[in-house]
Design a protein around this motif. Structure first.
Motif, PDB file in Angstrom:
ATOM      1  N   HIS B  53       0.809  -1.221   0.000  1.00 28.44           N
ATOM      2  CA  HIS B  53       0.000   0.000   0.000  1.00 28.44           C
ATOM      3  C   HIS B  53       0.842   1.272   0.000  1.00 28.44           C
ATOM      4  N   THR B  54       2.162   1.116  -0.062  1.00 29.82           N
ATOM      5  CA  THR B  54       3.030   2.298  -0.079  1.00 29.82           C
ATOM      6  C   THR B  54       3.004   2.935  -1.467  1.00 29.82           C
ATOM      7  N   ASP B  55       2.809   4.258  -1.500  1.00 33.81           N
ATOM      8  CA  ASP B  55       2.850   4.973  -2.786  1.00 33.81           C
ATOM      9  C   ASP B  55       4.152   4.672  -3.502  1.00 33.81           C
ATOM     10  N   GLY B  56       4.049   4.357  -4.758  1.00 33.73           N
ATOM     11  CA  GLY B  56       5.249   4.167  -5.571  1.00 33.73           C
ATOM     12  C   GLY B  56       5.826   2.758  -5.534  1.00 33.73           C
ATOM     13  N   PHE B  57       5.306   1.895  -4.656  1.00 36.89           N
ATOM     14  CA  PHE B  57       5.876   0.536  -4.566  1.00 36.89           C
ATOM     15  C   PHE B  57       5.938  -0.128  -5.946  1.00 36.89           C
ATOM     16  N   PHE B  58       4.863  -0.059  -6.688  1.00 42.16           N
ATOM     17  CA  PHE B  58       4.784  -0.790  -7.958  1.00 42.16           C
ATOM     18  C   PHE B  58       5.475  -0.072  -9.121  1.00 42.16           C
ATOM     19  N   ARG B  59       6.020   1.112  -8.846  1.00 35.14           N
ATOM     20  CA  ARG B  59       6.784   1.815  -9.887  1.00 35.14           C
ATOM     21  C   ARG B  59       8.244   1.379  -9.876  1.00 35.14           C
ATOM     22  N   ASN B  60       8.646   0.679  -8.793  1.00 34.71           N
ATOM     23  CA  ASN B  60      10.074   0.467  -8.525  1.00 34.71           C
ATOM     24  C   ASN B  60      10.678  -0.904  -8.799  1.00 34.71           C
ATOM     25  N   PRO B  61       9.915  -1.975  -8.923  1.00 35.26           N
ATOM     26  CA  PRO B  61      10.575  -3.274  -9.030  1.00 35.26           C
ATOM     27  C   PRO B  61      11.544  -3.345 -10.206  1.00 35.26           C
ATOM     28  N   SER B  62      12.587  -4.141 -10.060  1.00 37.96           N
ATOM     29  CA  SER B  62      13.412  -4.427 -11.239  1.00 37.96           C
ATOM     30  C   SER B  62      12.713  -5.520 -12.056  1.00 37.96           C
ATOM     31  N   VAL B  63      13.269  -5.781 -13.216  1.00 40.53           N
ATOM     32  CA  VAL B  63      12.624  -6.677 -14.182  1.00 40.53           C
ATOM     33  C   VAL B  63      13.182  -8.087 -13.993  1.00 40.53           C
ATOM     34  N   ILE B  64      12.319  -9.070 -14.019  1.00 41.76           N
ATOM     35  CA  ILE B  64      12.773 -10.454 -13.856  1.00 41.76           C
ATOM     36  C   ILE B  64      13.603 -10.881 -15.072  1.00 41.76           C
ATOM     37  N   ALA B  65      14.678 -11.604 -14.778  1.00 38.27           N
ATOM     38  CA  ALA B  65      15.685 -11.950 -15.798  1.00 38.27           C
ATOM     39  C   ALA B  65      15.052 -12.517 -17.067  1.00 38.27           C
ATOM     40  N   ASP B  66      15.482 -11.995 -18.183  1.00 38.06           N
ATOM     41  CA  ASP B  66      15.132 -12.473 -19.523  1.00 38.06           C
ATOM     42  C   ASP B  66      13.669 -12.235 -19.918  1.00 38.06           C
ATOM     43  N   SER B  67      12.878 -11.641 -19.038  1.00 34.65           N
ATOM     44  CA  SER B  67      11.460 -11.485 -19.383  1.00 34.65           C
ATOM     45  C   SER B  67      11.269 -10.507 -20.543  1.00 34.65           C
ATOM     46  N   GLN B  68      12.090  -9.454 -20.598  1.00 34.55           N
ATOM     47  CA  GLN B  68      11.912  -8.479 -21.682  1.00 34.55           C
ATOM     48  C   GLN B  68      12.179  -9.113 -23.047  1.00 34.55           C
ATOM     49  N   ASP B  69      13.307  -9.779 -23.140  1.00 40.46           N
ATOM     50  CA  ASP B  69      13.699 -10.380 -24.415  1.00 40.46           C
ATOM     51  C   ASP B  69      12.709 -11.469 -24.848  1.00 40.46           C
ATOM     52  N   VAL B  70      12.350 -12.354 -23.927  1.00 39.21           N
ATOM     53  CA  VAL B  70      11.470 -13.473 -24.301  1.00 39.21           C
ATOM     54  C   VAL B  70      10.055 -12.962 -24.604  1.00 39.21           C
ATOM     55  N   LEU B  71       9.566 -12.037 -23.812  1.00 39.45           N
ATOM     56  CA  LEU B  71       8.212 -11.524 -24.061  1.00 39.45           C
ATOM     57  C   LEU B  71       8.166 -10.756 -25.388  1.00 39.45           C
ATOM     58  N   TYR B  72       9.249 -10.055 -25.694  1.00 43.39           N
ATOM     59  CA  TYR B  72       9.320  -9.357 -26.979  1.00 43.39           C
ATOM     60  C   TYR B  72       9.134 -10.347 -28.131  1.00 43.39           C
ATOM     61  N   ARG B  73       9.807 -11.486 -28.005  1.00 44.12           N
ATOM     62  CA  ARG B  73       9.715 -12.486 -29.076  1.00 44.12           C
ATOM     63  C   ARG B  73       8.349 -13.192 -29.081  1.00 44.12           C
ATOM     64  N   LEU B  74       7.835 -13.493 -27.894  1.00 40.26           N
ATOM     65  CA  LEU B  74       6.479 -14.084 -27.830  1.00 40.26           C
ATOM     66  C   LEU B  74       5.463 -13.155 -28.477  1.00 40.26           C
ATOM     67  N   ASN B  75       5.651 -11.873 -28.277  1.00 40.88           N
ATOM     68  CA  ASN B  75       4.717 -10.871 -28.796  1.00 40.88           C
ATOM     69  C   ASN B  75       4.663 -10.845 -30.328  1.00 40.88           C
ATOM     70  N   GLN B  76       5.646 -11.451 -30.984  1.00 36.59           N
ATOM     71  CA  GLN B  76       5.627 -11.557 -32.447  1.00 36.59           C
ATOM     72  C   GLN B  76       4.683 -12.658 -32.930  1.00 36.59           C
ATOM     73  N   SER B  77       4.507 -13.704 -32.111  1.00 33.17           N
ATOM     74  CA  SER B  77       3.785 -14.861 -32.647  1.00 33.17           C
ATOM     75  C   SER B  77       2.619 -15.327 -31.777  1.00 33.17           C
ATOM     76  N   TYR B  78       2.323 -14.585 -30.723  1.00 34.52           N
ATOM     77  CA  TYR B  78       1.156 -14.877 -29.882  1.00 34.52           C
ATOM     78  C   TYR B  78       0.413 -13.564 -29.618  1.00 34.52           C
ATOM     79  N   ASN B  79      -0.871 -13.688 -29.276  1.00 30.64           N
ATOM     80  CA  ASN B  79      -1.594 -12.556 -28.699  1.00 30.64           C
ATOM     81  C   ASN B  79      -1.209 -12.508 -27.223  1.00 30.64           C
ATOM     82  N   VAL B  80      -0.384 -11.562 -26.857  1.00 28.40           N
ATOM     83  CA  VAL B  80       0.089 -11.458 -25.479  1.00 28.40           C
ATOM     84  C   VAL B  80      -0.732 -10.408 -24.733  1.00 28.40           C
TER      85      VAL B  80
END
Lengths: 171, 171
Positions: B53-80
């Motif tokens: 419930h702290t303001d800004g909590f959800f603005r701060n997390p780091s990104v889980i390893a490899d999620s950006q790269d893999v999701l980028y590629r999934l987004n080419q061939s699936y409705n994500v």
């Protein structure tokens, strides 16, 4: 228990009245409902994008007639979800939830969905004023009457003109 | 084209690292992953509700390893779709969308869903770290591994331990 997905703008929240007010402020004359019948919202209100992006816009609409009472009763015998295409206006999200909490306090956070495309929604019945949402929905569909959709042919969807009519159909 | 519903917290956003940091700040010692293995988050982190419930909590997390790269590629061939149970924390909504826009700029507003219950979601595959979301989903399910779910029996769901593993399965 059947699941109903209920749209927010134009079905619960009277955004049309706000558009008419703001358009009158900007252009000096309030349009009549006859004048905008069958006219897409983008054409009817030249500055609609500006209105939708104004801070607080979605905190202010009044409630569409009978929606509180009928939705309260539907909520007793159906799984009701409020499904609003809201992520196009990220600043609206918190306002929309606050508006729902104020006017529909019996709707819990579990029952609220803010999305972009409604193609991800699974339910038995969808109530919406836009064909772009209803046309891709595989279940039963009610087209909530509005000037912008008044002249559209939509034989697959049942046109409903008020929450009283919805009550008659579902309660 | 198949539709994939991807959870946010614990799957894309590394909220666990934030919980560990804040818990260490409050209790003077950083817990190890071994210590919290199999422990529900509510028990592992005594002040978790306060953090969420702290303001800004959800603005701060780091990104889980490899999620950006893999999701980028999934987004080419699936409705994500990114589907986050966010309406429990209304102040988080705008932050969550800003976080997605920053770290996953290829995900459009049409692909974002903020909900309470995920029982309203229609898709072919759901990737989530919580059984409460997967158990009611009628399609294929991947349980994203996390300490809090490490010791749960979930034979109906395929446990995946990383985004690399998801890439191997789907790409």
């Amino acid at each position: 228990m059947r699941t109903i997905a209920v749209d927010m703008d134009g079905v619960l929240a009277d955004v049309l009245a706000l558009f008419l007010d703001l358009d009158a402020r900007d252009f000096g004359r309030r349009k009549t409902l006859e004048e905008i019948e069958g006219v897409p919202e983008l054409q009817a209100f030249a500055r609609i994008h500006e209105y939708l992006h104004t801070d607080g816009f979605f905190r202010n609409p009044s409630v569409i007639a009978d929606s509180q009472d009928v939705l309260y009763r539907l909520n007793q015998s159906y799984n009701v979800y409020i499904v609003s295409a809201a992520t196009e206006y990220p600043k609206s999200l918190t306002d929309k939830q606050a508006w729902l909490n104020e006017h529909f306090p019996f709707i819990t956070w579990q029952q609220i969905v803010f999305c972009g495309s409604k193609q991800i929604i699974r339910a038995d019945l969808m109530i919406d004023d836009h064909l772009k949402n209803l046309d891709f929905f595989p279940g039963e569909t009610y087209l909530f009457h509005a000037p912008h959709n008044a002249q559209l042919e939509a034989p697959r969807h049942r046109r409903v003109r008020s929450w009283r009519e919805i009550a008659t159909l579902l309660l």
